[in-house]
Design a protein around this motif. Structure first.
Motif, PDB file in Angstrom:
ATOM      1  N   UNK A   1       0.871  -1.177   0.000  1.00  0.00           N
ATOM      2  CA  UNK A   1       0.000   0.000   0.000  1.00  0.00           C
ATOM      3  C   UNK A   1       0.901   1.218   0.000  1.00  0.00           C
ATOM      4  N   UNK A   2       0.804   1.990  -1.047  1.00  0.00           N
ATOM      5  CA  UNK A   2       1.654   3.169  -1.138  1.00  0.00           C
ATOM      6  C   UNK A   2       0.971   4.356  -0.468  1.00  0.00           C
ATOM      7  N   UNK A   3       1.785   5.297  -0.022  1.00  0.00           N
ATOM      8  CA  UNK A   3       1.277   6.481   0.678  1.00  0.00           C
ATOM      9  C   UNK A   3       0.608   7.474  -0.268  1.00  0.00           C
ATOM     10  N   UNK A   4       1.248   7.674  -1.414  1.00  0.00           N
ATOM     11  CA  UNK A   4       0.685   8.512  -2.472  1.00  0.00           C
ATOM     12  C   UNK A   4       0.352   9.910  -2.048  1.00  0.00           C
ATOM     13  N   UNK A   5       1.180  10.502  -1.236  1.00  0.00           N
ATOM     14  CA  UNK A   5       0.886  11.881  -0.892  1.00  0.00           C
ATOM     15  C   UNK A   5       2.049  12.734  -1.329  1.00  0.00           C
TER      16      UNK A   5
ATOM     17  N   UNK B   1       2.237  -1.586   6.205  1.00  0.00           N
ATOM     18  CA  UNK B   1       1.557  -1.469   4.902  1.00  0.00           C
ATOM     19  C   UNK B   1       2.539  -1.576   3.733  1.00  0.00           C
ATOM     20  N   UNK B   2       3.813  -1.330   4.012  1.00  0.00           N
ATOM     21  CA  UNK B   2       4.832  -1.389   2.960  1.00  0.00           C
ATOM     22  C   UNK B   2       5.203  -2.826   2.593  1.00  0.00           C
ATOM     23  N   UNK B   3       4.786  -3.800   3.410  1.00  0.00           N
ATOM     24  CA  UNK B   3       5.109  -5.194   3.103  1.00  0.00           C
ATOM     25  C   UNK B   3       4.093  -5.734   2.099  1.00  0.00           C
ATOM     26  N   UNK B   4       4.600  -6.051   0.903  1.00  0.00           N
ATOM     27  CA  UNK B   4       3.704  -6.437  -0.193  1.00  0.00           C
ATOM     28  C   UNK B   4       3.286  -7.900  -0.096  1.00  0.00           C
ATOM     29  N   UNK B   5       4.229  -8.781   0.118  1.00  0.00           N
ATOM     30  CA  UNK B   5       3.867 -10.160   0.395  1.00  0.00           C
ATOM     31  C   UNK B   5       4.925 -10.838   1.226  1.00  0.00           C
ATOM     32  N   UNK B   6       4.535 -11.948   1.794  1.00  0.00           N
ATOM     33  CA  UNK B   6       5.382 -12.599   2.774  1.00  0.00           C
ATOM     34  C   UNK B   6       5.161 -14.111   2.690  1.00  0.00           C
ATOM     35  N   UNK B   7       6.256 -14.854   2.525  1.00  0.00           N
ATOM     36  CA  UNK B   7       6.159 -16.302   2.384  1.00  0.00           C
ATOM     37  C   UNK B   7       7.067 -17.028   3.363  1.00  0.00           C
TER      38      UNK B   7
END
Lengths: 167, 147
Positions: free
Chosen positions: A155-159, B89-95
């Motif tokens: 999830x990007x911040x986009x600000x 939130x910066x973690x896109x995926x995790x295995x």
């Protein structure tokens, strides 16, 4: 290159495209942009490479791809470019990257992914890959994924905040 | 998932049009009605066969960064550590993978400097060394999985 309206647009669609007949018009409504303006901006952002791809991310497990191997090799620096190019030619190789080795404990610098439906078949493909690319003598490891904890993208911040404007 | 769903998935992995009526364009190609295509995409998202439909961003092009990272997690702490890492939130995926380095995740951010912060925060919160392996070079293959 990416202006404040672009950031709003990127934020608006990061969770997905609207599932309606005129999705780009729908996006524009919330941002006070015409459909045409949204189309122009999306096309430009794609062309700039900010939008890498427009389409779908599949849950590969749900498609039956349960044997997913990350294969890592310790390749000589002088050969890595050539070997990387070669490895990426094989249709069963889904991703191929050069990454920095982490010392003796993790000396690997070439990474590739093989997504398969069957573990034995993936291992056969890997054997074939090693033979074909002259990697049989190369130190390597195969890491199969066991469980997936998270797969939804970042999830990007986009600000266009101050931090960003300093750049 | 039937033959039509498979056709849709395979087609959309190749991209989605940027035009006024993109669903209609795709529907024409696949010999479906626009309404049926939209309904099927909705359904594939709902049941989780598609994890995303829309744009995928390029972290570096947005001024940010992306990396592959791994940690060695003691077995009894596994769920706890996964929870800490996935909360970012910066973690896109995790295995989980079958190796001493048993937890592998991707960190992506559009904010410059944030990547190092996230790695540091994960090290602090988990007490584990994070192996940080950003890509140096990508050999292009184009990930596409036949449905």
């Amino acid at each position: 290159m990416i202006d404040a309206i672009d950031w709003q647009l990127l934020a608006r669609v990061q969770q997905g495209l609207p599932l309606v007949s005129r999705p780009y018009a729908d996006i524009g409504k919330g941002l006070n942009l015409s459909e045409n303006e949204v189309l122009k901006r999306v096309a430009r952002l794609k062309q700039q490479g900010v939008i890498k791809r427009l389409g779908v991310v599949v849950n590969h497990r749900r498609l039956g791809y349960t044997a997913n191997a990350m294969v890592v090799f310790d390749v000589a620096a002088s050969l890595i470019e050539q070997i990387g190019e070669h490895v990426s030619q094989f249709s069963f190789v889904n991703l191929c990257y050069q990454r920095p080795a982490q010392g003796e404990q993790w000396p690997y610098n070439l990474y590739c992914m093989i997504h398969g439906k069957n573990k034995e078949k993936v291992l056969q493909q890997l054997e074939y890959l090693k033979q074909s690319c002259g990697l049989l003598q190369c130190k390597s490891e195969v890491l199969f994924s066991k469980q997936c904890f998270k797969q939804r993208g970042a999830l990007y911040q986009m600000s266009p905040d101050q931090e960003k404007e300093k750049v | 998932m039937d033959v039509i769903d498979k056709k849709i998935i395979n087609y959309l992995q190749g991209g989605f049009p940027i035009c006024e009526s993109p669903y209609q364009v795709v529907a024409n190609q696949l010999e479906l009605t626009e309404a049926e295509l939209i309904k099927r995409i909705e359904n594939l998202l709902e049941v989780g066969i598609l994890s995303r439909f829309g744009p995928l961003y390029h972290a570096e092009q947005m001024g940010g960064a992306l990396t592959l990272a791994a940690v060695k997690v003691p077995e009894q702490q596994f769920d706890h550590i996964a929870e800490i890492i996935n909360a970012f939130p910066e973690v896109a995926h995790n295995y989980e993978r079958n190796h001493e380095l048993n937890m592998w995740f991707v960190v992506a951010t559009d904010l410059p400097g944030r990547l190092t912060e996230v790695i540091d925060e994960i090290q602090q919160k988990t007490g584990l060394k994070v192996y940080n392996m950003p890509k140096i070079n990508e050999y292009f293959v184009g990930l596409k999985l036949e449905a």
